[in-house]
Design an enzyme around this catalytic site. Structure first.
Site, PDB file in Angstrom:
ATOM      1  N   GLY A  13       0.779  -1.233   0.000  1.00  0.00           N
ATOM      2  CA  GLY A  13       0.000   0.000   0.000  1.00  0.00           C
ATOM      3  C   GLY A  13       0.814   1.288   0.000  1.00  0.00           C
ATOM      4  N   ARG A  66     -15.936 -14.915  -9.877  1.00  0.00           N
ATOM      5  CA  ARG A  66     -15.575 -13.492  -9.984  1.00  0.00           C
ATOM      6  C   ARG A  66     -16.786 -12.587  -9.798  1.00  0.00           C
ATOM      7  NH1 ARG A  66     -10.333 -12.351 -11.539  1.00  0.00           N
ATOM      8  NH2 ARG A  66      -9.323 -14.105 -12.538  1.00  0.00           N
ATOM      9  N   ARG A  92      -6.198  -8.024  -8.690  1.00  0.00           N
ATOM     10  CA  ARG A  92      -7.261  -8.895  -9.207  1.00  0.00           C
ATOM     11  C   ARG A  92      -7.686  -8.379 -10.570  1.00  0.00           C
ATOM     12  NH1 ARG A  92      -6.521 -13.185  -7.205  1.00  0.00           N
ATOM     13  NH2 ARG A  92      -8.514 -13.928  -7.988  1.00  0.00           N
ATOM     14  N   HIS A 110       0.113   1.451 -13.203  1.00  0.00           N
ATOM     15  CA  HIS A 110       0.747   0.249 -13.736  1.00  0.00           C
ATOM     16  C   HIS A 110       2.242   0.539 -13.917  1.00  0.00           C
ATOM     17  CE1 HIS A 110       1.031  -3.555 -15.791  1.00  0.00           C
ATOM     18  NE2 HIS A 110       1.735  -2.968 -16.749  1.00  0.00           N
ATOM     19  N   GLU A 175       6.286   6.535  -8.918  1.00  0.00           N
ATOM     20  CA  GLU A 175       4.854   6.217  -8.798  1.00  0.00           C
ATOM     21  C   GLU A 175       4.215   7.104  -7.727  1.00  0.00           C
ATOM     22  OE1 GLU A 175       3.719   2.079  -8.598  1.00  0.00           O
ATOM     23  OE2 GLU A 175       5.596   1.426  -9.515  1.00  0.00           O
TER      24      GLU A 175
HETATM   25  C1  GAR Z   1       3.213  -0.858  -7.553  1.00  0.00           C
HETATM   26  O1  GAR Z   1       4.493  -0.914  -8.127  1.00  0.00           O
HETATM   27  C2  GAR Z   1       2.151  -0.794  -8.654  1.00  0.00           C
HETATM   28  O2  GAR Z   1       2.547  -0.060  -9.780  1.00  0.00           O
HETATM   29  C3  GAR Z   1       2.016  -2.254  -8.994  1.00  0.00           C
HETATM   30  O3  GAR Z   1       2.075  -2.929  -7.764  1.00  0.00           O
HETATM   31  C4  GAR Z   1       2.881  -2.173  -6.856  1.00  0.00           C
HETATM   32  C5  GAR Z   1       2.103  -1.965  -5.582  1.00  0.00           C
HETATM   33  O4  GAR Z   1       2.898  -1.419  -4.581  1.00  0.00           O
HETATM   34  N1  GAR Z   1       0.784  -2.499  -9.674  1.00  0.00           N
HETATM   35  C6  GAR Z   1       0.615  -3.453 -10.583  1.00  0.00           C
HETATM   36  O5  GAR Z   1       1.504  -4.209 -10.921  1.00  0.00           O
HETATM   37  C7  GAR Z   1      -0.779  -3.524 -11.167  1.00  0.00           C
HETATM   38  N2  GAR Z   1      -0.798  -4.328 -12.350  1.00  0.00           N
HETATM   39  P1  GAR Z   1       2.224  -0.715  -3.308  1.00  0.00           P
HETATM   40  O6  GAR Z   1       1.247  -1.715  -2.697  1.00  0.00           O
HETATM   41  O7  GAR Z   1       3.395  -0.454  -2.387  1.00  0.00           O
HETATM   42  O8  GAR Z   1       1.556   0.525  -3.767  1.00  0.00           O
END
Ligand code: GAR
Length: 197
Positions: A13, A66, A92, A110, A175
């Site tokens: 998170g 689902r 998911r 992403h 991000e």
């Molecule tokens: C992040 O790097 C996000 O971009 C990626 O998961 C990570 C979550 O980190 N998302 C994906 O791969 C979605 N397809 P976080 O829980 O520390 O934010």
């Protein structure tokens, strides 16, 4: 009027925390719910510490059904009544029924420069392709996986000797800069893309 934001997570998170911490002062939105499909997600405790309501809809209890899982997701979301849903490491795959219900109101981050590398293992795939740059994308969620109108991208250079792990570690702070910048703009009714790096 202040926009209500629900954030969906599956893991640590860190993007959720960056989003939640950005929604103060004159920001046009506030977090109203952090929801995880995994009761063990580390982000749940972080959300509670930030004073945000949390919910868990454990997908495993739905035994691969689902639409039943998404029915429970929708019920929880409808109580929170969000104007915007941010997927933040929510792992998911969502059905077309679910994405249609929230289309125009649901964002995702992403870890690739979409349209490159939809799906998993994005850092390794950028390295395997010999790319000179990598990045992350925030986009509106539509029925197709990791597709939909792009609302922002942040770029980093790929250096000699980078591994999937070093790339991921360098990308994550980008991000955390990109997603709040996009959310602020989107919540104020502006869908022009944010470009960083
Ligand atoms: C992040 O790097 C996000 O971009 C990626 O998961 C990570 C979550 O980190 N998302 C994906 O791969 C979605 N397809 P976080 O829980 O520390 O934010």
């Amino acid at each position: 009027m202040t926009k209500r934001v629900a954030i969906l997570i599956s893991g640590g998170g860190s993007n959720m925390v960056a989003l939640a911490q950005s929604m103060t002062g004159d920001h046009p939105a506030r977090p109203v719910l952090v929801l995880s499909n995994d009761p063990e997600a580390g982000g749940l405790a972080k959300a509670a510490e930030l004073g945000i309501a949390t919910a868990v809809i454990d997908h495993r209890k739905f035994h691969k059904d689902r639409s039943a899982f998404e029915g429970a997701l929708n019920a929880s979301l409808e109580v929170a009544n969000p104007d915007i849903i941010c997927l933040a490491g929510f792992m998911r795959i969502l059905t077309a029924d679910f994405t249609a219900k929230w289309e125009g109101r649901m964002l995702n981050i992403h870890p690739s420069l979409l349209p490159k590398y939809k799906g998993l293992h994005t850092h390794a795939r950028a390295l395997d392709a010999g790319d000179s740059e990598h990045g992350c994308t925030v986009h509106q969620v539509t029925a197709a996986l990791d597709d939909g109108p792009i609302l922002g991208q942040a770029r980093i250079a790929i250096n000699k000797g980078d591994t999937p792990e070093t790339l991921a570690a360098r990308l994550l702070p980008m991000e955390h800069a990109l997603y709040p910048a996009v959310l602020r703009r989107f919540a104020s009714g502006d869908s022009r893309p944010v470009m960083l790096g």
